[in-house]
Design a protein around this motif. Sequence first.
Motif, PDB file in Angstrom:
ATOM      1  N   MET A 162     -27.954  36.782 -26.746  1.00 51.74           N
ATOM      2  CA  MET A 162     -26.910  37.769 -27.073  1.00 51.74           C
ATOM      3  C   MET A 162     -25.573  37.351 -26.457  1.00 51.74           C
ATOM      4  SD  MET A 162     -26.731  41.061 -28.332  1.00 51.74           S
ATOM      5  CE  MET A 162     -28.230  41.980 -28.008  1.00 51.74           C
ATOM      6  N   PHE A 163     -25.642  36.790 -25.245  1.00 55.07           N
ATOM      7  CA  PHE A 163     -24.408  36.485 -24.516  1.00 55.07           C
ATOM      8  C   PHE A 163     -24.260  34.991 -24.274  1.00 55.07           C
ATOM      9  CE2 PHE A 163     -25.384  40.904 -23.357  1.00 55.07           C
ATOM     10  CZ  PHE A 163     -24.213  41.493 -23.812  1.00 55.07           C
ATOM     11  N   LYS A 164     -23.003  34.525 -24.362  1.00 56.62           N
ATOM     12  CA  LYS A 164     -22.717  33.098 -24.204  1.00 56.62           C
ATOM     13  C   LYS A 164     -22.579  32.750 -22.724  1.00 56.62           C
ATOM     14  CE  LYS A 164     -21.098  32.848 -28.696  1.00 56.62           C
ATOM     15  NZ  LYS A 164     -20.388  33.834 -29.501  1.00 56.62           N
ATOM     16  N   PRO A 165     -23.012  31.546 -22.335  1.00 52.38           N
ATOM     17  CA  PRO A 165     -22.951  31.175 -20.910  1.00 52.38           C
ATOM     18  C   PRO A 165     -21.541  31.303 -20.340  1.00 52.38           C
ATOM     19  CG  PRO A 165     -24.242  29.580 -22.151  1.00 52.38           C
ATOM     20  CD  PRO A 165     -23.666  30.520 -23.160  1.00 52.38           C
ATOM     21  N   GLY A 166     -20.510  30.928 -21.117  1.00 54.64           N
ATOM     22  CA  GLY A 166     -19.131  31.001 -20.605  1.00 54.64           C
ATOM     23  C   GLY A 166     -18.733  32.425 -20.281  1.00 54.64           C
ATOM     24  N   PHE A 167     -19.141  33.375 -21.114  1.00 53.32           N
ATOM     25  CA  PHE A 167     -18.816  34.779 -20.880  1.00 53.32           C
ATOM     26  C   PHE A 167     -19.551  35.291 -19.636  1.00 53.32           C
ATOM     27  CE2 PHE A 167     -19.993  39.314 -21.703  1.00 53.32           C
ATOM     28  CZ  PHE A 167     -18.736  39.846 -21.447  1.00 53.32           C
ATOM     29  N   LEU A 168     -20.791  34.843 -19.489  1.00 56.99           N
ATOM     30  CA  LEU A 168     -21.557  35.306 -18.320  1.00 56.99           C
ATOM     31  C   LEU A 168     -20.937  34.761 -17.034  1.00 56.99           C
ATOM     32  CD1 LEU A 168     -25.184  35.085 -19.752  1.00 56.99           C
ATOM     33  CD2 LEU A 168     -23.735  37.104 -19.461  1.00 56.99           C
ATOM     34  N   GLU A 169     -20.400  33.537 -17.095  1.00 54.25           N
ATOM     35  CA  GLU A 169     -19.706  33.000 -15.903  1.00 54.25           C
ATOM     36  C   GLU A 169     -18.440  33.824 -15.630  1.00 54.25           C
ATOM     37  OE1 GLU A 169     -20.904  31.059 -13.608  1.00 54.25           O
ATOM     38  OE2 GLU A 169     -22.626  31.273 -14.940  1.00 54.25           O
ATOM     39  N   PHE A 170     -17.757  34.226 -16.703  1.00 61.36           N
ATOM     40  CA  PHE A 170     -16.568  35.086 -16.562  1.00 61.36           C
ATOM     41  C   PHE A 170     -16.958  36.397 -15.854  1.00 61.36           C
ATOM     42  CE2 PHE A 170     -14.393  38.727 -18.589  1.00 61.36           C
ATOM     43  CZ  PHE A 170     -13.069  38.480 -18.231  1.00 61.36           C
ATOM     44  N   LEU A 171     -18.092  36.968 -16.249  1.00 68.23           N
ATOM     45  CA  LEU A 171     -18.520  38.241 -15.638  1.00 68.23           C
ATOM     46  C   LEU A 171     -18.918  38.058 -14.177  1.00 68.23           C
ATOM     47  CD1 LEU A 171     -20.791  40.092 -18.259  1.00 68.23           C
ATOM     48  CD2 LEU A 171     -18.378  40.494 -17.734  1.00 68.23           C
ATOM     49  N   ARG A 172     -19.501  36.892 -13.865  1.00 69.60           N
ATOM     50  CA  ARG A 172     -20.034  36.676 -12.514  1.00 69.60           C
ATOM     51  C   ARG A 172     -18.967  36.912 -11.442  1.00 69.60           C
ATOM     52  NH1 ARG A 172     -24.659  33.935 -11.248  1.00 69.60           N
ATOM     53  NH2 ARG A 172     -24.771  32.727 -13.166  1.00 69.60           N
ATOM     54  N   ASP A 173     -17.742  36.484 -11.711  1.00 69.29           N
ATOM     55  CA  ASP A 173     -16.689  36.634 -10.700  1.00 69.29           C
ATOM     56  C   ASP A 173     -15.763  37.809 -11.011  1.00 69.29           C
ATOM     57  OD1 ASP A 173     -17.531  34.327  -9.456  1.00 69.29           O
ATOM     58  OD2 ASP A 173     -16.417  33.090 -10.902  1.00 69.29           O
ATOM     59  N   HIS A 174     -16.205  38.664 -11.912  1.00 68.56           N
ATOM     60  CA  HIS A 174     -15.264  39.645 -12.430  1.00 68.56           C
ATOM     61  C   HIS A 174     -15.153  40.899 -11.564  1.00 68.56           C
ATOM     62  CE1 HIS A 174     -12.641  40.843 -15.626  1.00 68.56           C
ATOM     63  NE2 HIS A 174     -13.169  42.036 -15.617  1.00 68.56           N
ATOM     64  N   HIS A 175     -13.921  41.306 -11.275  1.00 64.32           N
ATOM     65  CA  HIS A 175     -13.668  42.595 -10.619  1.00 64.32           C
ATOM     66  C   HIS A 175     -12.742  43.375 -11.522  1.00 64.32           C
ATOM     67  CE1 HIS A 175     -15.526  41.846  -6.704  1.00 64.32           C
ATOM     68  NE2 HIS A 175     -15.275  40.583  -7.004  1.00 64.32           N
ATOM     69  N   LEU A 176     -12.940  44.662 -11.592  1.00 59.14           N
ATOM     70  CA  LEU A 176     -12.128  45.474 -12.497  1.00 59.14           C
ATOM     71  C   LEU A 176     -10.714  45.623 -11.939  1.00 59.14           C
ATOM     72  CD1 LEU A 176     -14.680  48.322 -13.313  1.00 59.14           C
ATOM     73  CD2 LEU A 176     -14.248  46.213 -14.601  1.00 59.14           C
ATOM     74  N   ASP A 177      -9.743  45.266 -12.772  1.00 56.74           N
ATOM     75  CA  ASP A 177      -8.343  45.362 -12.337  1.00 56.74           C
ATOM     76  C   ASP A 177      -7.726  46.624 -12.960  1.00 56.74           C
ATOM     77  OD1 ASP A 177      -5.848  44.800 -11.365  1.00 56.74           O
ATOM     78  OD2 ASP A 177      -5.352  43.368 -12.966  1.00 56.74           O
ATOM     79  N   LEU A 178      -8.354  47.741 -12.701  1.00 52.16           N
ATOM     80  CA  LEU A 178      -7.931  48.975 -13.381  1.00 52.16           C
ATOM     81  C   LEU A 178      -7.092  49.872 -12.476  1.00 52.16           C
ATOM     82  CD1 LEU A 178     -11.316  49.900 -15.100  1.00 52.16           C
ATOM     83  CD2 LEU A 178      -9.249  49.021 -16.216  1.00 52.16           C
ATOM     84  N   THR A 179      -6.155  50.566 -13.108  1.00 55.00           N
ATOM     85  CA  THR A 179      -5.410  51.621 -12.421  1.00 55.00           C
ATOM     86  C   THR A 179      -5.801  52.930 -13.107  1.00 55.00           C
ATOM     87  OG1 THR A 179      -3.650  50.149 -11.751  1.00 55.00           O
ATOM     88  CG2 THR A 179      -3.095  52.502 -11.907  1.00 55.00           C
ATOM     89  N   ILE A 180      -6.260  53.890 -12.296  1.00 53.46           N
ATOM     90  CA  ILE A 180      -6.842  55.108 -12.879  1.00 53.46           C
ATOM     91  C   ILE A 180      -6.208  56.347 -12.258  1.00 53.46           C
ATOM     92  CG2 ILE A 180      -8.981  56.411 -13.244  1.00 53.46           C
ATOM     93  CD1 ILE A 180     -10.503  53.799 -13.209  1.00 53.46           C
TER      94      ILE A 180
END
Length: 496
Positions: free
Chosen positions: A89-107
């Motif tokens: 379902m998911f591509k390895p490149g996207f999963l690597e993107f998620l691995r280091d991902h932190h939400l940069d959200l302002t709420i």
Amino acid sequence: MSLTDRTKPTDVCLNTDLYELTMAQGFWEAGLTDAQACFNAFFRDCPFDGGYAVCCGTGQIADLVENFVFEDDDIDYLASIQAPGGGPMFKPGFLEFLRDHHLDLTIHAVPEGQVVFGREPMVRVEGPVIDCQLIETALLNLVNFQTLVATKTARVVRAAEGHPVSDFGLRRAQGPDGGLAVARASYIAGASSTSNVLAGKIYGIPVFGTHAHSWVMAFPSELEAFRAFAKSSPRNCVLLLDTYDVHQGIRNAITVAKEMEAAGERLSAVRLDSGDLARLSKEARAAFDEAGLPYVKISVSNDLDEYTIQSLFAQGAPIDSFGVGTKLATCDPQPSLGGVYKLSAVRRGADEPWTPVIKLSEQSYKRTIPGVQHVLRYFDQAGRPTADMLVVDEVARAGEAREMVDIVDPYLTHRLSGEPVELLVKMVEHGSRCGEPEGIEAARERCREALMRLDPAVARFLNPQTYPVGLELGLADLRSRLAREERAESGRPTAE
Ligand SMILES: Nc1ncnc2c1ncn2[C@@H]1O[C@H](COP(=O)(O)OP(=O)(O)OP(=O)(O)O)[C@@H](O)[C@H]1O
Ligand SMILES: O=P(O)(O)OC[C@H]1O[C@H](OP(=O)(O)OP(=O)(O)O)[C@H](O)[C@@H]1O
Ligand SMILES: O=C(O)c1cccnc1
């Protein structure tokens, strides 16, 4: 929600609908990692045919964002998911993107315990569109259910006219996590305690309990059961009167209360859990008073809600406290708030200007409101809220507005007066919590104050008056213009 309070961060980021992740992958693959979005969470109609709702769950959004980390085992699981058509379902490149991902959200969000109304944003989320999608489901899960429970509780507490209401709903709640959410939201909205011991430990909510019919049935006689309970819990003794016969239960409770007095203790209360609670509570009150036990309080339970409690008082029932379970925990008769999360503006990057967007629908009822919205609340001289106005730009100038267009009916306008206050408060900035976490007691106090100031005509159960919510004139124009442009593009006639 309790998920962020007691589970690993890993549970937080996968606590979502699959489509949020496939959309995130699509944005990533399309090179839209810099694209930004603004979403609003809101409900359209106040629950229980009521005139207001009590916002709840927003105090836990910062926890959610800060714990939103994909751990190695999350990535491994996502890598293992197969698409129905075959292949991962998911591509390895996207999963690597998620691995280091932190939400940069302002709420920005309405603080917990505040009253809110249909269609106004309770939460505004700004940041990378990928992050906005990744947080959607968990955020709605947090805010929708707790807002519903808090609203139901506020109604029950209102009906109880200052008498304590205890949450007895755990056994009927939607799973263990639902039970915790019920205890938390109901306490914020005015319940005085919960029977849920884990909620007491996690949130510091006062815990309360009596005993069950099974306690009485486990002894050879009711009198022996009452005596044993009084001996075991003399400082917390509430006796349940209706296992066999309430009149016999009253006599036995009086006997035990006298024995407790002789031992320097006091029977705290009795509980009625079946039959005509108005008649039985009057009979019990009279009997205890006659026996010189005016301090013994009367507590009732049995499928109670705001309407039965209101009716019991209308019948003159001398009831001191209520245990409310099933109908509170399941938010009977409305099991869901129907809160939604809608895109209202986009921009190509964090330094670009926002472009407002609108979603038309076959049902005009579902047409969204464009722009990065603020909510201004107006008050009368006594500090009672009189109207809420949504505005997109020029918030400071909008404070000078003296008129707004109704949020549902474009032909209706409302007058405004007084100095408004912004309802949405910044809770998260670029993925980090703003300020110290607020304690549950502060939210409870805010709720008490907000409900006290709410117009009784808006708060009443039967045919409540509609609280005015509207659009600043410029926003109303923007909405109509975007609707006309969208209609023109799609070749359909404009509905307005
Ligand atoms: N005086 C009253 N006025 C209005 N509603 C009441 C009154 N007394 C009890 N009720 C409510 O009526 C509903 C049904 O009560 P009912 O007397 O049928 O319970 P019960 O059958 O005796 O109890 P159970 O089936 O739980 O053992 C409950 O929701 C209860 O809270
Ligand atoms: O009625 P609720 O508002 O849900 O309050 C909680 C109920 O839970 C307990 O009984 P339970 O329902 O387990 O058994 P019962 O119906 O036989 O009393 C208690 O005696 C209350 O009646
Ligand atoms: O303590 C009680 O009396 C109680 C708690 C939960 C459900 N019913 C009753």
